[in-house]
Design a protein around this motif. Structure first.
Motif, mmCIF file in Angstrom:
data_model
loop_
_atom_site.group_PDB
_atom_site.id
_atom_site.type_symbol
_atom_site.label_atom_id
_atom_site.label_comp_id
_atom_site.label_asym_id
_atom_site.label_seq_id
_atom_site.Cartn_x
_atom_site.Cartn_y
_atom_site.Cartn_z
ATOM 1 N N ARG A 1 -108.223 11.225 53.987
ATOM 2 C CA ARG A 1 -108.145 12.729 53.363
ATOM 3 C C ARG A 1 -107.181 13.539 54.627
ATOM 4 O O ARG A 1 -107.860 13.676 55.548
ATOM 5 C CB ARG A 1 -109.377 13.166 52.857
ATOM 6 C CG ARG A 1 -110.264 13.665 53.808
ATOM 7 C CD ARG A 1 -111.704 14.080 53.353
ATOM 8 N NE ARG A 1 -112.317 12.873 52.603
ATOM 9 C CZ ARG A 1 -113.455 13.158 51.928
ATOM 10 N NH1 ARG A 1 -114.051 14.286 52.108
ATOM 11 N NH2 ARG A 1 -113.840 12.118 51.430
ATOM 12 N N LEU B 1 -106.954 15.498 48.740
ATOM 13 C CA LEU B 1 -107.686 14.160 48.987
ATOM 14 C C LEU B 1 -106.809 12.929 48.173
ATOM 15 O O LEU B 1 -107.003 11.772 48.679
ATOM 16 C CB LEU B 1 -108.916 14.350 48.371
ATOM 17 C CG LEU B 1 -109.994 15.042 48.642
ATOM 18 C CD1 LEU B 1 -111.226 15.438 47.773
ATOM 19 C CD2 LEU B 1 -110.455 14.577 49.987
ATOM 20 N N ALA C 1 -109.920 7.594 52.328
ATOM 21 C CA ALA C 1 -110.088 8.137 50.935
ATOM 22 C C ALA C 1 -109.880 7.280 49.838
ATOM 23 O O ALA C 1 -110.204 6.109 50.053
ATOM 24 C CB ALA C 1 -109.506 9.708 50.688
ATOM 25 N N ASN D 1 -104.094 7.615 41.536
ATOM 26 C CA ASN D 1 -104.932 8.440 41.908
ATOM 27 C C ASN D 1 -104.450 9.880 41.966
ATOM 28 O O ASN D 1 -104.859 11.081 41.611
ATOM 29 C CB ASN D 1 -105.800 7.979 43.448
ATOM 30 C CG ASN D 1 -106.376 6.798 43.414
ATOM 31 O OD1 ASN D 1 -106.809 6.407 42.225
ATOM 32 N ND2 ASN D 1 -106.481 6.026 44.462
ATOM 33 N N ALA E 1 -105.258 13.644 40.211
ATOM 34 C CA ALA E 1 -105.453 14.782 41.084
ATOM 35 C C ALA E 1 -104.483 16.129 40.616
ATOM 36 O O ALA E 1 -104.782 17.188 40.638
ATOM 37 C CB ALA E 1 -105.295 14.595 42.575
ATOM 38 N N THR F 1 -114.119 11.612 47.105
ATOM 39 C CA THR F 1 -113.779 13.050 46.798
ATOM 40 C C THR F 1 -114.906 14.010 46.719
ATOM 41 O O THR F 1 -114.550 15.291 46.239
ATOM 42 C CB THR F 1 -112.767 12.992 45.564
ATOM 43 O OG1 THR F 1 -113.744 12.619 44.553
ATOM 44 C CG2 THR F 1 -111.640 12.230 45.613
#
Length: 300
Positions: A2, A6, A18, A210, A214, A235
């Motif tokens: 991270r 993240l 992460a 991912n 986000a 996270t």
């Protein structure tokens, strides 16, 4: 892995802690060696198993393994950007040591690994492959773990995502996974009922899925249960799960059809690791012990 974000791809690769480490810069057709991870315990080799190694592996003194290093905590790249780490890595390295050899992990795109094993490019494929009938037609598969599909959403689930009623939503998924088939089937049910289809946002790497979640590009993502659970943990609550794991099935090592004796010997290696306690230790290290199995088999 991270940094500021993240889910930032470069940050994930650099820091190694992460959601994912995206692998080599080029994943075209098999990639480059990703290094070998040290076994977590001092496993000893087994002379009987060593005698069942294919001649090619015995001569080389190592097992060439195709792996998609973008799927933590199962397989990803460490802080050096080249050493493969994760539950799958530790466990298969332990299996290799029972045969008296090392495992060399080579980063590859997920959907190229089975073909790479069948063609002889890799000796084995180790990349969280769910065992299913289509894959068993192409290769032998040695069961070693069990996982289901689990959905992830942003904290608070702002779109009120329900996996059983996801019509019209944008859902992230990795190319070549069983989740693609699952979303396709769910989407057909939507359209058959006169509702909007599920819009699949398909990425080559789980790390990109991912990142899509986000950034708000997708409303949810669907991945294997340990992967989604790891995302939540890493996270610190920015992502949460929704629903429960479903379609639970075993993972399998991918072995050429021509090496059925080697596949059977892998079962014996896993049984030995289970008896010694090393199997449980490795899963516990990665906090994925809930998926442990003890009925290892070829093509279950």
């Amino acid at each position: 892995m991270r940094r500021t974000s993240l889910f930032t791809v470069t940050g994930l690769v650099a820091a190694g802690l992460a959601l994912s480490a995206c692998g080599s810069n080029s994943l075209s057709g098999g990639g480059s060696p990703a290094g070998t991870a040290a076994a977590p315990t001092n496993q000893t080799s087994d002379a009987a198993l060593m005698g069942k190694l294919p001649a090619k592996i015995k001569s080389a003194g190592k097992i060439i393994v195709g792996v998609d290093t973008s799927y933590p905590p199962n397989e990803f790249l460490g802080t050096d950007g080249k050493t493969a780490e994760g539950m799958d890595i530790d466990l298969f390295q332990a299996v290799a040591r029972k045969f008296g050899v090392q495992a060399e992990f080579q980063t590859a795109s997920f959907d190229s690994i089975i073909l790479g094993v069948s063609s002889g490019k890799y000796d084995v494929g180790v990349s969280s492959f769910t065992i299913n009938p289509d894959r068993k037609k192409q290769v032998d598969m040695v069961s070693y773990y069990s996982a289901g599909t689990l959905w992830g959403v942003p904290k608070g689930n702002p779109k009120k995502v329900d996996p059983d009623n996801a019509c019209g939503l944008n859902v992230g998924v990795q190319k070549g996974t069983t989740q693609v088939d699952d979303l396709t089937a769910r989407s057909k049910k939507c359209t058959a009922a006169g509702k909007p289809a599920i819009n699949q946002i398909v990425e080559d790497l789980q790390v990109k899925v991912n990142a899509d979640l986000a950034s708000g590009k997708v409303d949810a993502m669907a991945a294997d249960s340990p992967v989604t659970a790891y995302a939540v943990k890493q996270t610190n609550g920015a992502v949460e799960t929704v629903g429960k794991p479903y379609d639970t099935a075993p993972y399998g090592y991918v072995v050429p059809k021509s090496e059925s004796d080697f596949a059977a010997a892998m079962v014996d290696a896993l049984k030995a690791l289970d008896t010694s306690g090393d199997y449980t230790k490795i899963l516990t290290k990665w906090n994925v012990q809930d998926g442990a199995i003890h009925d290892f088999a070829v093509n279950p």
